[in-house]
Design a protein around this motif. Structure first.
Motif, PDB file in Angstrom:
ATOM      1  N   ARG A  86       1.144  -1.190   0.382  1.00 30.91           N
ATOM      2  CA  ARG A  86       0.495   0.139   0.309  1.00 30.91           C
ATOM      3  C   ARG A  86       1.129   1.201   0.273  1.00 30.91           C
ATOM      4  N   PRO A  87       0.379   2.314  -0.067  1.00 36.23           N
ATOM      5  CA  PRO A  87       1.605   3.095  -0.455  1.00 36.23           C
ATOM      6  C   PRO A  87       1.996   4.198   1.113  1.00 36.23           C
ATOM      7  N   VAL A  88       2.926   3.723   0.815  1.00 39.46           N
ATOM      8  CA  VAL A  88       3.653   4.259   1.869  1.00 39.46           C
ATOM      9  C   VAL A  88       3.500   5.607   3.710  1.00 39.46           C
ATOM     10  N   GLY A  89       2.831   5.098   4.525  1.00 35.97           N
ATOM     11  CA  GLY A  89       2.509   5.927   4.838  1.00 35.97           C
ATOM     12  C   GLY A  89       0.601   6.292   5.260  1.00 35.97           C
ATOM     13  N   SER A  90       0.226   5.495   4.030  1.00 34.25           N
ATOM     14  CA  SER A  90      -1.075   5.306   4.167  1.00 34.25           C
ATOM     15  C   SER A  90      -1.566   4.124   5.145  1.00 34.25           C
ATOM     16  N   ASP A  91      -3.662   4.966   5.197  1.00 33.66           N
ATOM     17  CA  ASP A  91      -3.743   3.519   5.988  1.00 33.66           C
ATOM     18  C   ASP A  91      -4.764   2.569   5.321  1.00 33.66           C
ATOM     19  N   GLY A  92      -4.512   2.719   4.210  1.00 34.88           N
ATOM     20  CA  GLY A  92      -5.471   1.815   3.632  1.00 34.88           C
ATOM     21  C   GLY A  92      -5.153   0.119   3.086  1.00 34.88           C
ATOM     22  N   PRO A  93      -5.941   0.034   2.714  1.00 36.15           N
ATOM     23  CA  PRO A  93      -5.709  -1.833   2.823  1.00 36.15           C
ATOM     24  C   PRO A  93      -4.264  -2.254   1.905  1.00 36.15           C
ATOM     25  N   PHE A  94      -4.150  -3.742   2.833  1.00 39.61           N
ATOM     26  CA  PHE A  94      -2.844  -3.773   2.114  1.00 39.61           C
ATOM     27  C   PHE A  94      -3.275  -5.096   0.302  1.00 39.61           C
ATOM     28  N   THR A  95      -2.648  -4.700  -0.993  1.00 32.55           N
ATOM     29  CA  THR A  95      -2.955  -5.583  -1.648  1.00 32.55           C
ATOM     30  C   THR A  95      -2.041  -5.689  -2.752  1.00 32.55           C
ATOM     31  N   GLU A  96      -1.956  -6.916  -4.012  1.00 31.44           N
ATOM     32  CA  GLU A  96      -1.104  -6.592  -4.669  1.00 31.44           C
ATOM     33  C   GLU A  96      -0.225  -5.795  -5.474  1.00 31.44           C
ATOM     34  N   SER A  97      -1.339  -5.042  -5.845  1.00 27.07           N
ATOM     35  CA  SER A  97      -1.214  -3.907  -6.496  1.00 27.07           C
ATOM     36  C   SER A  97      -1.675  -2.469  -6.586  1.00 27.07           C
ATOM     37  N   ALA A  98      -0.639  -1.829  -5.965  1.00 26.47           N
ATOM     38  CA  ALA A  98      -0.587  -0.459  -5.160  1.00 26.47           C
ATOM     39  C   ALA A  98      -0.556   0.145  -5.527  1.00 26.47           C
ATOM     40  N   GLU A  99      -0.811   1.610  -5.106  1.00 27.25           N
ATOM     41  CA  GLU A  99      -1.244   3.064  -6.491  1.00 27.25           C
ATOM     42  C   GLU A  99       0.322   3.595  -5.196  1.00 27.25           C
ATOM     43  N   LEU A 100       0.684   3.863  -6.010  1.00 30.19           N
ATOM     44  CA  LEU A 100       1.797   5.528  -6.049  1.00 30.19           C
ATOM     45  C   LEU A 100       0.976   6.387  -5.040  1.00 30.19           C
ATOM     46  N   PRO A 101       2.018   6.352  -3.602  1.00 29.24           N
ATOM     47  CA  PRO A 101       1.542   7.681  -3.269  1.00 29.24           C
ATOM     48  C   PRO A 101       1.136   8.786  -3.961  1.00 29.24           C
ATOM     49  N   THR A 102      -0.196   9.551  -3.363  1.00 22.79           N
ATOM     50  CA  THR A 102      -0.809  10.818  -4.423  1.00 22.79           C
ATOM     51  C   THR A 102      -0.451  11.815  -3.989  1.00 22.79           C
ATOM     52  N   ASP A 103       0.739  12.355  -3.379  1.00 25.93           N
ATOM     53  CA  ASP A 103       1.496  13.066  -2.887  1.00 25.93           C
ATOM     54  C   ASP A 103       2.884  13.242  -2.497  1.00 25.93           C
ATOM     55  N   LEU A 104       4.098  12.884  -3.361  1.00 32.82           N
ATOM     56  CA  LEU A 104       5.235  12.174  -2.661  1.00 32.82           C
ATOM     57  C   LEU A 104       5.702  13.408  -2.162  1.00 32.82           C
ATOM     58  N   VAL A 105       6.008  14.238  -2.617  1.00 31.25           N
ATOM     59  CA  VAL A 105       6.567  15.668  -1.594  1.00 31.25           C
ATOM     60  C   VAL A 105       6.328  15.602  -0.520  1.00 31.25           C
TER      61      VAL A 105
END
Length: 215
Positions: A69-88
């Motif tokens: 899951r995107p680093v720092g998020s609290d979403g579910p863990f999946t096999e295919s995760a999106e990149l964090p919406t705000d990398l900065v």
């Protein structure tokens, strides 16, 4: 002979690059191998065992598979995760520290329901069998990749050997022709020298005859 007992799986979590990663594995070593880690993230405090019921449930449903899951998020863990919406913002935000194995007497509210994340013996055996199946699949994939690399090396070595043999053959042919030309050149030089000697002798004789004729 009694069947080999299945290893009990635990859920491990870490953060690598842009993702939080979690996996159900029988040991920290197995988790590190699945993550492809080159160092012991657990000793470095960058990885931990987790009893979060949602994460446990997700990993036990796919034992041996690395979930993200995107680093720092609290979403579910999946096999295919999106990149964090705000990398900065993600880079600016301090990384969450791995929870110490020493648990305090005061547990967070979410931990009160952690029993829902536990699995019974039958489910544990099923998850362990699934992990071993996934582990065998990864091993087979690695062997397949190694075989492909070995085949490619063999093709490359064969092509190099053919090219080197062709070069050596051409070099030998060139050397033979060069030796033949050198031999011909030496013979021509010898003939030229003989002709010069013969001409010098004849020229001197004819010049002497010419001188007597003029007297």
């Amino acid at each position: 002979m009694p069947a080999k007992p299945k290893r009990k799986l635990k859920t491990y979590q870490t953060s690598l690059g842009f993702y939080d990663q979690a996996i159900a594995a029988p040991s920290m070593k197995a988790a590190l191998e699945a993550w492809g880690a080159s160092s012991n993230l657990f000793h470095q405090g960058a990885a931990k065992e987790t009893d979060d019921p949602d994460i446990v449930a997700a990993t036990m449903a796919k034992p041996g598979v690395v979930l993200r899951r995107p680093v720092g998020s609290d979403g579910p863990f999946t096999e295919s995760a999106e990149l964090p919406t705000d990398l900065v913002d993600d880079h600016a935000r301090p990384r969450r520290k791995a929870r110490s194995k020493t648990r305090s007497t005061k547990r967070p509210a979410k931990a009160a329901n952690k029993s829902s994340g536990k699995i019974d013996d039958q489910a544990a055996r099923k998850a362990a069998a699934a992990f071993e199946k996934e582990e065998r699949r990864r091993d087979a994939e690695r062997r397949k990749e190694e075989a492909a690399r070995a085949k490619a090396r063999a093709r490359r070595d064969k092509a190099v050997a053919i090219a080197e043999a062709a070069l050596d053959k051409a070099r030998r042919q060139h050397d033979a022709k060069a030796e033949e030309i050198d031999a011909e050149r030496a013979a021509l030089d010898e003939r030229a020298a003989a002709e010069e000697a013969r001409w010098d002798k004849q020229r001197m004789k004819l010049q002497e005859a010419l001188r007597r004729a003029r007297e």
